[in-house]
Enzyme design. Structure first.
Site: not given
Ligand code: NAD
Ligand code: DAU
Length: 349
Positions: A14, A38, A61, A86, A132-134, A157-159, A161, A221, A348
């Site tokens: 973005i 990164t 950084d 991240e 983020t919306d998360e 991740y969302s915690a 953010k 989503r 994976y």
């Protein structure tokens, strides 16, 4: 006063679109892209503007407080648009601390550097935090995320953010720093790193590799074309009210499995393959731990108050995106060599 804007994370997905938009649209602004480069940062994303006279790059950084201070001083930074983070949920599940270090500690470092540089005139400079919306959690019973939806982050991740959003608002309240926060839904488009669903599937369809769909593919989503997000950031930066939050989204909800099928159909056509060829690659795999069921953003506030709305229909945006990946094989080859292969094997298999 002429602006000198620090855009963090400008070599990422973005951020690169935001940097390009600002460099091209505002030749009188000095645009300083600060990025640690990164695995997700790639200066190839900025080829279009790398020689522009109002564009500068600093490889720093955000965990490094001293270097941040130097950049503020060197470029006489007047405003910040903070995107460095991240950003991949799956990586946050295997390495949460990396997310605390960059997204929380790094954001507080940046706030401190801005506070120090702007001491005595904090009301004259803007710290814009891109989130983020998360942070709102997972929707199970219909409805939408609005700006007043209580925070309920569910992944590391969302915690991280959510924590960074709280710090930005705390600096506004405590030190009277001029801040604005926007929370956006899932972006797609050129420059998207192929660890995320849409570019990963485009790359795998191209190479006739399995398409890993988590669980039953029923998660939903809300997808927004990345250049529309960049336009929204431009709008919020220039017109947003200090202390406010703006939700940004596409009113464009899709189940994962439907997106993957759409990509298969479109790519069969574009690659001249027999209809149904790519769908055979769909492989249901173990679900993501703590997988959020549905995100859906209500972006009425930014539309009603600032006049922003998405410009592209999804069908059009997906065509542009697939065509970009097919035309930019070299970009894809570069980002999927080396470390990407190790990540892919580990995640994976
Ligand atoms: P990305 O992973 O593509 O890019 C992140 C950029 O930040 C990279 O260039 C990377 O090198 C840089 N970076 C990472 N750690 C850094 C550090 N410690 N110091 C300096 N630079 C560092 O991410 P993206 O998808 O472009 O997301 C950008 C921002 O937008 C993030 O804050 C993310 O939380 C937010 N966001 C993303 C989406 C999405 O769908 N991708 C949606 C809403 C909000
Ligand atoms: O909502 C905004 C967020 O969108 C941003 O804050 C994040 O930075 C961004 O990565 C994105 O998070 P998601 O987890 O929604 O995106 P991702 O592309 O990783 O996954 C989209 C959906 O597809 C999700 O339900 C998980 C699923 N998925 C993902 C991958 C990588 C699969 O089924 N298979 C996969 O291989």
């Amino acid at each position: 006063m002429s602006k000198s804007i620090l855009i963090t994370g400008g070599a990422g997905f973005i951020g690169s679109h935001v940097v390009q938009l600002f460099v091209e649209k505002y030749p009188s602004y000095k645009i300083v892209n600060l990025d640690a480069l990164t695995y997700a940062g790639n200066l190839e994303n900025l080829k279009a503007v790398e020689n522009a006279s109002n564009y500068y790059f600093e490889k720093v950084d955000i965990q490094d407080a001293l270097e941040l201070e130097k950049v503020f001083e060197k470029h006489a930074i007047t405003d910040v648009i903070h995107l460095a983070a991240e950003s991949h949920v799956d990586r946050s599940i295997s390495d949460p601390l990396a997310f605390v270090k960059t997204n929380v500690f790094g954001t507080v470092n940046l706030l401190n550097a801005a506070k120090k540089a702007w001491e005595g005139e904090l009301d004259q400079h803007l710290f814009y935090h891109v989130s983020t919306d998360e942070v709102y959690g997972s929707l199970h019973d219909g409805g939408y995320f609005v700006e007043t939806t209580p925070y309920d982050p569910q992944s590391p991740y969302s915690a991280s953010k959510a924590a960074s959003d709280h710090f930005v608002r705390a600096y506004a309240n405590t030190y009277k720093m001029k801040t604005v926060v926007s929370n956006c839904s899932n972006n797609y488009g050129p420059n998207h790193f192929p660890e995320k669903l849409i570019p990963l599937c485009i790359n795998n369809i191209k190479n006739m590799k399995p398409l890993p769909v988590y669980g039953k593919g029923e998660n939903v989503r809300d997808w927004l074309f990345v250049k529309d997000h960049a336009r929204a950031i431009d709008t919020v930066f220039h017109q947003g009210k200090s202390g406010e939050t703006y939700n940004i989204g596409g009113f464009n909800e899709w189940k994962n499995i439907d997106i993957v099928r759409l990509l298969c159909k479109k790519m069969d056509e574009k690659l001249g393959r027999e209809e149904g060829t790519s769908e055979k690659l769909i492989t249901f795999v173990k679900d993501r731990a703590g997988h959020d069921l549905r995100y859906a953003i209500d972006s009425s506030k930014i539309k009603n108050e600032l006049g922003w709305e998405p410009s592209l229909q999804f069908d059009e945006g997906i065509d542009i995106t697939i065509d970009w990946y097919l035309a930019n094989e070299e970009w894809l080859d570069h980002v999927t060599s080396g470390a990407y292969q190790d990540y892919y094997q580990q995640h994976y298999h």
